[in-house]
Write a protein that holds these residues in place. Sequence first.
Motif, PDB file in Angstrom:
ATOM      1  N   GLY A 125      54.277 -91.741  10.934  1.00 13.91           N
ATOM      2  CA  GLY A 125      55.015 -91.229   9.779  1.00 13.91           C
ATOM      3  C   GLY A 125      56.173 -92.078   9.291  1.00 13.91           C
ATOM      4  O   GLY A 125      56.572 -91.971   8.133  1.00 13.91           O
ATOM      5  N   ARG A 126      56.735 -92.932  10.134  1.00 11.68           N
ATOM      6  CA  ARG A 126      57.846 -93.773   9.694  1.00 11.68           C
ATOM      7  C   ARG A 126      57.367 -95.087   9.082  1.00 11.68           C
ATOM      8  O   ARG A 126      58.172 -95.850   8.552  1.00 11.68           O
ATOM      9  N   MET A 127      56.073 -95.331   9.167  1.00 13.05           N
ATOM     10  CA  MET A 127      55.493 -96.507   8.515  1.00 13.05           C
ATOM     11  C   MET A 127      54.909 -96.017   7.190  1.00 13.05           C
ATOM     12  O   MET A 127      53.707 -95.843   7.051  1.00 13.05           O
ATOM     13  N   ASN A 128      55.793 -95.778   6.223  1.00 14.75           N
ATOM     14  CA  ASN A 128      55.420 -95.023   5.023  1.00 14.75           C
ATOM     15  C   ASN A 128      55.792 -95.716   3.713  1.00 14.75           C
ATOM     16  O   ASN A 128      56.170 -95.063   2.758  1.00 14.75           O
ATOM     17  N   ARG A 129      55.649 -97.007   3.685  1.00 18.88           N
ATOM     18  CA  ARG A 129      56.070 -97.738   2.489  1.00 18.88           C
ATOM     19  C   ARG A 129      54.925 -98.534   1.861  1.00 18.88           C
ATOM     20  O   ARG A 129      54.005 -98.952   2.547  1.00 18.88           O
ATOM     21  N   GLU A 170      58.156 -97.998  13.611  1.00 17.74           N
ATOM     22  CA  GLU A 170      58.555 -98.266  12.230  1.00 17.74           C
ATOM     23  C   GLU A 170      57.985 -99.575  11.703  1.00 17.74           C
ATOM     24  O   GLU A 170      58.164 -99.888  10.530  1.00 17.74           O
ATOM     25  N   SER A 171      57.310-100.334  12.571  1.00 19.57           N
ATOM     26  CA  SER A 171      56.765-101.621  12.150  1.00 19.57           C
ATOM     27  C   SER A 171      55.550-101.969  12.989  1.00 19.57           C
ATOM     28  O   SER A 171      55.297-101.354  14.034  1.00 19.57           O
ATOM     29  N   ASP A 188      58.909 -82.112  20.181  1.00 17.56           N
ATOM     30  CA  ASP A 188      58.094 -83.215  19.644  1.00 17.56           C
ATOM     31  C   ASP A 188      56.674 -83.143  20.197  1.00 17.56           C
ATOM     32  O   ASP A 188      55.698 -83.337  19.477  1.00 17.56           O
ATOM     33  N   ASP A 240      56.549-102.802  16.476  1.00 15.74           N
ATOM     34  CA  ASP A 240      56.727-101.616  17.312  1.00 15.74           C
ATOM     35  C   ASP A 240      55.380-101.140  17.857  1.00 15.74           C
ATOM     36  O   ASP A 240      55.267-100.778  19.031  1.00 15.74           O
ATOM     37  N   THR A 271      51.861 -93.259   5.356  1.00 14.47           N
ATOM     38  CA  THR A 271      52.299 -92.882   4.019  1.00 14.47           C
ATOM     39  C   THR A 271      51.491 -91.689   3.510  1.00 14.47           C
ATOM     40  O   THR A 271      50.311 -91.808   3.231  1.00 14.47           O
ATOM     41  N   TYR A 313      57.489 -93.041  17.586  1.00 11.31           N
ATOM     42  CA  TYR A 313      57.573 -93.100  16.129  1.00 11.31           C
ATOM     43  C   TYR A 313      57.827 -94.553  15.705  1.00 11.31           C
ATOM     44  O   TYR A 313      58.945 -94.905  15.331  1.00 11.31           O
ATOM     45  N   ASP A 362      53.016 -91.378  16.345  1.00 13.80           N
ATOM     46  CA  ASP A 362      53.189 -90.796  15.013  1.00 13.80           C
ATOM     47  C   ASP A 362      53.527 -91.916  14.036  1.00 13.80           C
ATOM     48  O   ASP A 362      54.582 -92.541  14.125  1.00 13.80           O
TER      49      ASP A 362
END
Length: 189
Positions: free
Chosen positions: A142-146, A95-96, A63, A99, A163, A93, A140
Amino acid sequence: MRRWNGWGDDQFNLELPKEGQRFLDERVGSAVPLADVSLEQVCTQVPDSRLPPNPACIDAAEDRVRHARGQSLADWLAMRSGDFGVFPDGVAYPESSLDVQALLQYADENGIALIPYGGGTSVAGHINPVAGDQPVLTVDMGRMNRLIDLDRESQIATFGAGTPGPLVESQLRALGYTLGHFPQSFELS
């Protein structure tokens, strides 16, 4: 699958035609190609992390290698040869937004430098950690992609910070819209 050390796909290899090699030899001169080190070889260079324990932070060598450089020529040469220099001490990573807030608080309380990381397409060096005493955490996105919001009247769409272009386009297309902007780094930007 994206190459670990540059643009392109590991499954695709295109040899330079003899005419192309001759053209380069005549104009640039001959050269010795850089060694093409493996991801495994580079992972052995990664030092121990200096981050205080945090379940949101990953300190695995792979990573950290994958988040140590961008996509400039200097980055490509470093990644190809294995001469990375400095690695981040960890990668998170989120996600919100919550976070991200927790990571900011963690960094503030522990004197940690944060590097925001989108698609890794940087050619300006801003995602590369610099040498120093301060631990470095790459965040990163990348998980906040919506798709977060679409105002149909103004046609303004709001997306998570991670995103990438193709996901923006597919999420808009599902609603009958398009971004219609395709930069060179579209796949990762």
